[in-house]
Design a protein around this motif. Sequence first.
Motif, PDB file in Angstrom:
ATOM      1  N   VAL A  10     -19.659  34.985 -10.243  1.00 19.89           N
ATOM      2  CA  VAL A  10     -19.172  34.246 -11.469  1.00 19.89           C
ATOM      3  C   VAL A  10     -18.821  32.870 -10.863  1.00 19.89           C
ATOM      4  CG1 VAL A  10     -16.965  35.028 -11.326  1.00 19.89           C
ATOM      5  CG2 VAL A  10     -18.030  34.365 -13.781  1.00 19.89           C
ATOM      6  N   LEU A  11     -18.318  32.631  -9.804  1.00 19.73           N
ATOM      7  CA  LEU A  11     -17.979  31.274  -9.547  1.00 19.73           C
ATOM      8  C   LEU A  11     -18.996  30.428  -9.227  1.00 19.73           C
ATOM      9  CD1 LEU A  11     -14.798  31.822  -7.006  1.00 19.73           C
ATOM     10  CD2 LEU A  11     -14.798  31.224  -9.723  1.00 19.73           C
ATOM     11  N   ALA A  12     -19.954  31.035  -8.455  1.00 21.90           N
ATOM     12  CA  ALA A  12     -21.399  30.266  -8.068  1.00 21.90           C
ATOM     13  C   ALA A  12     -22.092  30.049  -9.618  1.00 21.90           C
ATOM     14  CB  ALA A  12     -22.225  30.978  -7.293  1.00 21.90           C
ATOM     15  N   HIS A  13     -22.151  30.844 -10.414  1.00 22.14           N
ATOM     16  CA  HIS A  13     -22.831  30.582 -11.541  1.00 22.14           C
ATOM     17  C   HIS A  13     -22.309  29.429 -12.527  1.00 22.14           C
ATOM     18  CE1 HIS A  13     -25.189  31.402 -15.056  1.00 22.14           C
ATOM     19  NE2 HIS A  13     -24.128  31.674 -15.757  1.00 22.14           N
ATOM     20  N   LEU A  14     -20.898  29.448 -12.563  1.00 18.61           N
ATOM     21  CA  LEU A  14     -20.195  28.647 -13.326  1.00 18.61           C
ATOM     22  C   LEU A  14     -20.052  27.140 -12.642  1.00 18.61           C
ATOM     23  CD1 LEU A  14     -17.304  30.701 -14.755  1.00 18.61           C
ATOM     24  CD2 LEU A  14     -19.524  30.139 -15.936  1.00 18.61           C
ATOM     25  N   ALA A  15     -20.356  27.005 -11.357  1.00 18.39           N
ATOM     26  CA  ALA A  15     -19.969  25.557 -10.830  1.00 18.39           C
ATOM     27  C   ALA A  15     -21.102  24.698 -11.424  1.00 18.39           C
ATOM     28  CB  ALA A  15     -20.546  25.842  -9.327  1.00 18.39           C
ATOM     29  N   GLY A  16     -20.488  23.557 -11.747  1.00 19.59           N
ATOM     30  CA  GLY A  16     -21.346  22.520 -12.197  1.00 19.59           C
ATOM     31  C   GLY A  16     -20.714  21.806 -13.682  1.00 19.59           C
ATOM     32  N   SER A  17     -21.662  21.134 -14.375  1.00 18.79           N
ATOM     33  CA  SER A  17     -21.343  20.563 -15.852  1.00 18.79           C
ATOM     34  C   SER A  17     -21.906  21.508 -16.750  1.00 18.79           C
ATOM     35  CB  SER A  17     -21.648  19.253 -15.655  1.00 18.79           C
ATOM     36  OG  SER A  17     -21.352  18.783 -17.046  1.00 18.79           O
ATOM     37  N   TRP A  18     -21.167  21.691 -17.990  1.00 16.51           N
ATOM     38  CA  TRP A  18     -21.605  22.341 -19.199  1.00 16.51           C
ATOM     39  C   TRP A  18     -21.202  21.534 -20.268  1.00 16.51           C
ATOM     40  CZ3 TRP A  18     -24.075  27.147 -18.664  1.00 16.51           C
ATOM     41  CH2 TRP A  18     -23.862  27.789 -17.414  1.00 16.51           C
ATOM     42  N   ARG A  19     -22.169  21.517 -21.213  1.00 20.97           N
ATOM     43  CA  ARG A  19     -21.962  21.035 -22.775  1.00 20.97           C
ATOM     44  C   ARG A  19     -21.334  22.224 -23.343  1.00 20.97           C
ATOM     45  NH1 ARG A  19     -27.259  19.633 -21.701  1.00 20.97           N
ATOM     46  NH2 ARG A  19     -28.103  21.108 -23.358  1.00 20.97           N
ATOM     47  N   VAL A  20     -20.506  21.612 -24.242  1.00 19.71           N
ATOM     48  CA  VAL A  20     -19.425  22.598 -25.061  1.00 19.71           C
ATOM     49  C   VAL A  20     -19.604  22.330 -26.425  1.00 19.71           C
ATOM     50  CG1 VAL A  20     -17.051  23.508 -25.232  1.00 19.71           C
ATOM     51  CG2 VAL A  20     -17.912  23.033 -23.056  1.00 19.71           C
ATOM     52  N   GLU A  21     -19.780  23.234 -27.280  1.00 26.81           N
ATOM     53  CA  GLU A  21     -19.471  23.368 -28.608  1.00 26.81           C
ATOM     54  C   GLU A  21     -18.748  24.398 -29.077  1.00 26.81           C
ATOM     55  OE1 GLU A  21     -23.303  22.893 -30.627  1.00 26.81           O
ATOM     56  OE2 GLU A  21     -24.017  21.415 -29.467  1.00 26.81           O
ATOM     57  N   ARG A  22     -17.607  24.098 -29.798  1.00 19.87           N
ATOM     58  CA  ARG A  22     -16.652  25.366 -30.331  1.00 19.87           C
ATOM     59  C   ARG A  22     -16.540  25.160 -31.703  1.00 19.87           C
ATOM     60  NH1 ARG A  22     -12.428  24.299 -26.974  1.00 19.87           N
ATOM     61  NH2 ARG A  22     -13.579  25.813 -25.362  1.00 19.87           N
ATOM     62  N   SER A  23     -16.387  26.208 -32.461  1.00 18.88           N
ATOM     63  CA  SER A  23     -16.088  26.134 -33.857  1.00 18.88           C
ATOM     64  C   SER A  23     -14.648  27.022 -33.693  1.00 18.88           C
ATOM     65  CB  SER A  23     -17.069  26.915 -34.488  1.00 18.88           C
ATOM     66  OG  SER A  23     -17.206  28.670 -34.292  1.00 18.88           O
ATOM     67  N   VAL A  24     -13.818  26.820 -34.634  1.00 18.99           N
ATOM     68  CA  VAL A  24     -12.489  27.220 -34.762  1.00 18.99           C
ATOM     69  C   VAL A  24     -12.455  27.491 -36.392  1.00 18.99           C
ATOM     70  CG1 VAL A  24     -10.071  26.883 -34.533  1.00 18.99           C
ATOM     71  CG2 VAL A  24     -11.743  25.723 -32.796  1.00 18.99           C
ATOM     72  N   LEU A 139     -12.478  31.570 -32.332  1.00 12.91           N
ATOM     73  CA  LEU A 139     -12.938  30.522 -31.691  1.00 12.91           C
ATOM     74  C   LEU A 139     -14.154  30.878 -31.035  1.00 12.91           C
ATOM     75  CD1 LEU A 139      -9.503  30.490 -31.379  1.00 12.91           C
ATOM     76  CD2 LEU A 139      -9.939  28.321 -30.302  1.00 12.91           C
ATOM     77  N   VAL A 140     -15.354  30.329 -31.257  1.00  7.02           N
ATOM     78  CA  VAL A 140     -16.591  30.651 -30.720  1.00  7.02           C
ATOM     79  C   VAL A 140     -17.126  29.502 -29.986  1.00  7.02           C
ATOM     80  CG1 VAL A 140     -18.905  31.568 -31.056  1.00  7.02           C
ATOM     81  CG2 VAL A 140     -16.998  32.331 -32.652  1.00  7.02           C
ATOM     82  N   THR A 141     -17.352  29.587 -28.589  1.00  4.96           N
ATOM     83  CA  THR A 141     -17.902  28.400 -27.785  1.00  4.96           C
ATOM     84  C   THR A 141     -19.100  28.744 -27.091  1.00  4.96           C
ATOM     85  OG1 THR A 141     -15.347  28.313 -27.302  1.00  4.96           O
ATOM     86  CG2 THR A 141     -17.017  26.993 -25.786  1.00  4.96           C
ATOM     87  N   GLU A 142     -19.944  27.793 -27.230  1.00  5.26           N
ATOM     88  CA  GLU A 142     -21.259  28.078 -26.771  1.00  5.26           C
ATOM     89  C   GLU A 142     -21.212  26.837 -25.525  1.00  5.26           C
ATOM     90  OE1 GLU A 142     -23.627  30.095 -27.426  1.00  5.26           O
ATOM     91  OE2 GLU A 142     -22.800  30.832 -29.605  1.00  5.26           O
ATOM     92  N   TYR A 143     -21.702  27.635 -24.278  1.00  9.23           N
ATOM     93  CA  TYR A 143     -21.856  26.618 -23.189  1.00  9.23           C
ATOM     94  C   TYR A 143     -23.358  26.557 -22.859  1.00  9.23           C
ATOM     95  CZ  TYR A 143     -16.791  27.528 -22.422  1.00  9.23           C
ATOM     96  OH  TYR A 143     -15.422  27.662 -22.431  1.00  9.23           O
ATOM     97  N   THR A 144     -23.817  25.127 -22.783  1.00  2.93           N
ATOM     98  CA  THR A 144     -25.299  25.027 -22.165  1.00  2.93           C
ATOM     99  C   THR A 144     -25.090  24.154 -21.080  1.00  2.93           C
ATOM    100  OG1 THR A 144     -25.997  25.002 -24.514  1.00  2.93           O
ATOM    101  CG2 THR A 144     -27.323  24.138 -22.850  1.00  2.93           C
ATOM    102  N   ARG A 145     -25.799  24.723 -19.915  1.00  2.00           N
ATOM    103  CA  ARG A 145     -25.709  23.924 -18.728  1.00  2.00           C
ATOM    104  C   ARG A 145     -26.220  22.335 -18.805  1.00  2.00           C
ATOM    105  NH1 ARG A 145     -24.653  25.105 -13.855  1.00  2.00           N
ATOM    106  NH2 ARG A 145     -24.793  27.325 -13.948  1.00  2.00           N
ATOM    107  N   GLY A 146     -25.344  21.876 -18.129  1.00  2.00           N
ATOM    108  CA  GLY A 146     -25.699  20.059 -18.521  1.00  2.00           C
ATOM    109  C   GLY A 146     -26.295  19.213 -17.059  1.00  2.00           C
ATOM    110  N   ASP A 147     -26.211  19.826 -16.024  1.00  2.00           N
ATOM    111  CA  ASP A 147     -26.452  19.213 -14.953  1.00  2.00           C
ATOM    112  C   ASP A 147     -27.977  19.558 -14.286  1.00  2.00           C
ATOM    113  OD1 ASP A 147     -24.212  20.925 -12.735  1.00  2.00           O
ATOM    114  OD2 ASP A 147     -25.856  21.905 -13.717  1.00  2.00           O
TER     115      ASP A 147
END
Length: 147
Positions: A10-24, A139-147
């Motif tokens: 999980v740490l290797a996978h998450l490393a870097g930058s992600w665009r975030v869109e969250r609905s609340v 809260l629903v958060t979508e992450y899309t890799r940004g780098d």
Amino acid sequence: MGEFWPVRDVLAHLAGSWRVERSVRDLAGGDAGEFTGVTVFGPLAGGGLLHHESGTFRWRGVARPAERTLRFLPGAAPGTADVRFADGRPFHGLDLTSGRHVVGHPCAADLYEGEFTVRDAGHWRSVWRVGGPAKDLVLVTEYTRGD
């Protein structure tokens, strides 16, 4: 969500930058808001990742800057993480080896119930349901890799 994308580390996978869109959504009052921004998972001294999220939160027609910081430390099992608040207090574990993980976190009188799912190498999602005497939120958060 149908199929999940297993993550070996999980740490290797998450490393870097992600665009975030969250609905609340406030289920009790009917209000809805959104957060848009970026989350960066950077190296943390001593191992793990420092998660820093920054962007704009819009609620009831008002936009304001928002940010938060978490620490993602190596978990007890290989490939997992121990997620902590910025001050070191425990938040939850995270094991995405199946591509999906469900967690619970009691916070004072509220209960946070989370589900994390991975779609592919560049997309993952978290859904938090927060219930308690003063809160009734999703809260629903979508992450899309940004780098």
